[in-house]
Design a protein around this motif. Structure first.
Motif, short mmCIF file in Angstrom:
data_model
loop_
_atom_site.label_atom_id
_atom_site.label_comp_id
_atom_site.label_asym_id
_atom_site.label_seq_id
_atom_site.Cartn_x
_atom_site.Cartn_y
_atom_site.Cartn_z
N PRO A 188 -58.98 -114.04 1.44
CA PRO A 188 -59.03 -114.04 2.91
C PRO A 188 -57.78 -114.70 3.47
N ALA A 193 -61.01 -109.16 7.41
CA ALA A 193 -61.60 -107.92 6.90
C ALA A 193 -61.98 -107.00 8.05
N GLU A 206 -65.78 -108.07 1.20
CA GLU A 206 -65.08 -109.35 1.06
C GLU A 206 -65.54 -110.03 -0.21
#
Ligand code: TXA
Ligand code: MG
Length: 345
Positions: A188, A193, A206
Motif C-alpha cells: 500500500p 487500491a 489488497e
C-alpha cells in the motif's frame, strides 16, 4: 545543495560506467544502477546487504522507456501509467527477456515506475536508460527521505548522491500487480487500491503483510520487520496514554512520536508529527531517525487513526502498514515496568 544540470550529467556518466548513484524521488531516495548492467546491480544488492530473493523496481522516464524492460504492456498498465505517472505507483508486468535476471530476482514479472522528481526525470532523460532503484538504505532499515540520510549510510562506500532535497511524499510507492486476476496491491502507498480500481474499472485486491499471497508471486517487502529504527519501537493506543506518560516521564531515553494526544509536557521527550496523513507520511521516517539520533533506546508511537471513512484513510492505512513493520504493540505487562523487553529484529 540541490543538484545542478552539471551534477546530473556527471551522475549519468558514472552510471554509464557501471557505478552506483543515489537519486531523489518524490517518495524516498533510491540506490540507482543501470538496469541492463548485471554487475552494477550486484553492487546495489551488496551495498544494501539486500537478500538476493528481493527484486528491484526499475525506474523509467515514461511508458516508452518502460516498454524496453517489459514483454507486454497491457491496457491496464497503459491506463495506470497515463493516470498516475510520473508518480508513486510501481506497476508489475511481465519482464523482457533482455533484462538481467538479477533485477527481478528470477521472477517473470518486473515492477516499473516513473518517479515524479525533476532531478531524476532529468537524469533518466539524459542517460536514456532505465535504472534499478531500491530505497537507498541498508536492508531492513528506515528508508531515506533526504540526501543526508543516504550519505550517512553510503558516503564512505563511494556512492555519489544526487541531492534533490527532502522527499515530498515520504513513504514508498504503491506496488500493484496488474497480471493477476483480480489486480492486486502488494504494497500500500500514496495511491490507493480504490484509485487504481477506478482507473481499471474493476475491483482491486489488497494484500496485507499478515496474509501472505498465494502462488509464486510474493513481494518480499511485505515481510515482517522492515523499516526499522535502531531503537526498539512500540505503537501504543489512546487508552495506554496515561501509562505511557507516567512511565516515560523523566526517561531521557524514551522518545514519543505523537500526532494528536500531546502537548509538550515537562519531562517527556516528544516529537510532534502533523495531524494530517500526507504531512505525517512526509516526515515519519525523518522522525524515526531523529529519535535514533537523540539516543533513544525506546520509541513510543501513538497509533495513527484508521478505519474512519475519510479520504485520508487509505494513506493512514499505508502509514500503519509501515509502522507495523517498524514497531510492535506494547506488551500487556508494559505498564508494570516491563518496558525493557525489545522486539525481535
Ligand atoms: O517509492 C519507491 O518504490 C522507492 C523509490 C526509490 O522508487 N523504491 C523502493 O524500492 O521502495 P524497494 O526495493 O525498497 O522496494 C521495492 C518493493 C519491495 O517490496 C519488492 O519486494 C517489491 O517492491 N518488488 C519489486 N519488484 C518486484 C517484483 N518483480 N515482484 C514482486 N515484488 C516486487
Ligand atoms: Mg526498501
Amino acid at each position: 545543495m540541490a543538484a545542478t544540470f552539471v551534477d546530473i550529467q556527471y551522475a549519468a556518466n558514472l552510471l554509464r560506467r557501471g557505478e552506483v548513484v543515489a537519486f531523489p524521488t518524490e517518495t524516498v531516495y533510491g540506490l540507482g544502477a543501470d538496469a541492463f548492467n548485471a554487475q552494477a546491480i550486484e553492487r546495489v544488492y551488496e551495498l544494501k546487504g539486500r537478500p538476493r530473493h528481493n527484486p528491484l523496481i526499475v525506474h523509467v522516464s515514461g511508458p516508452e522507456m518502460a516498454r524496453r524492460v517489459v514483454r507486454e504492456w497491457s491496457d491496464a498498465a497503459a491506463a495506470l501509467s497515463r493516470r498516475f505517472w510520473p508518480g508513486p505507483l510501481s506497476i508489475l508486468v511481465p519482464r523482457s527477456r533482455e533484462l538481467p535476471e538479477i533485477v527481478t530476482a528470477g521472477s517473470d514479472l518486473v515492477a516499473v515506475r516513473c518517479p515524479n522528481h525533476p532531478v531524476t526525470l532529468a537524469l533518466l532523460f539524459e542517460l536514456n536508460r532505465p535504472l534499478v532503484g531500491p530505497s537507498a538504505n541498508l536492508s531492513g532499515h528506515v528508508s531515506p527521505t533526504d540526501a543526508q540520510h543516504v550519505r550517512e549510510a553510503f558516503a564512505d562506500r563511494g556512492v555519489q548522491v544526487l541531492d534533490g532535497g527532502a522527499c515530498e511524499a515520504g513513504i514508498e510507492s504503491t506496488v500493484v500487480d496488474v497480471t493477476s486476476d483480480p489486480p492486486r496491491v502488494l504494497r500500500p502507498g500514496i495511491i490507493s487500491a480504490a484509485q487504481i480500481a477506478e482507473v481499471l474499472g474493476r475491483p482491486v485486491a489488497e494484500t496485507s503483510g499478515d496474509q501472505p499471497v498465494g502462488g509464486p508471486l510474493h513481494s518480499p517487502g511485505l515481510l515482517d520487520r522492515h523499516y526499522c529504527p535502531r531503537a526498539a519501537a512500540y505503537v501504543f493506543d489512546e487508552n495506554e496514554w496515561p501509562d505511557v506518560r507516567r512511565i516515560a516521564a523523566g526517561r531521557g531515553d524514551m522518545v514519543i512520536l505523537s500526532h494528536r494526544l500531546l502537548r509538550a509536557e515537562p519531562g517527556l521527550r516528544v516529537i510532534e508529527l502533523p495531524p494530517d496523513a500526507a504531512g505525517y507520511a512526509a516526515i515519519l521516517y525523518a522522525a524515526l531517525r531523529d529519535a535514533d539520533r537523540a539516543g533513544a533506546s525506546t520509541i513510543l508511537i501513538e497509533r495513527p487513526p484508521t478505519g474512519r471513512a475519510t479520504d485520508e484513510d487509505p494513506l493512514w492505512m499505508a502509514i500503519t502498514d509501515r509502522l507495523s513493520r517498524a514497531a510492535i504493540r506494547l506488551p500487556d505487562d508494559w505498564a508494570d515496568g516491563a518496558a525493557t523487553s525489545r522486539p525481535i529484529t
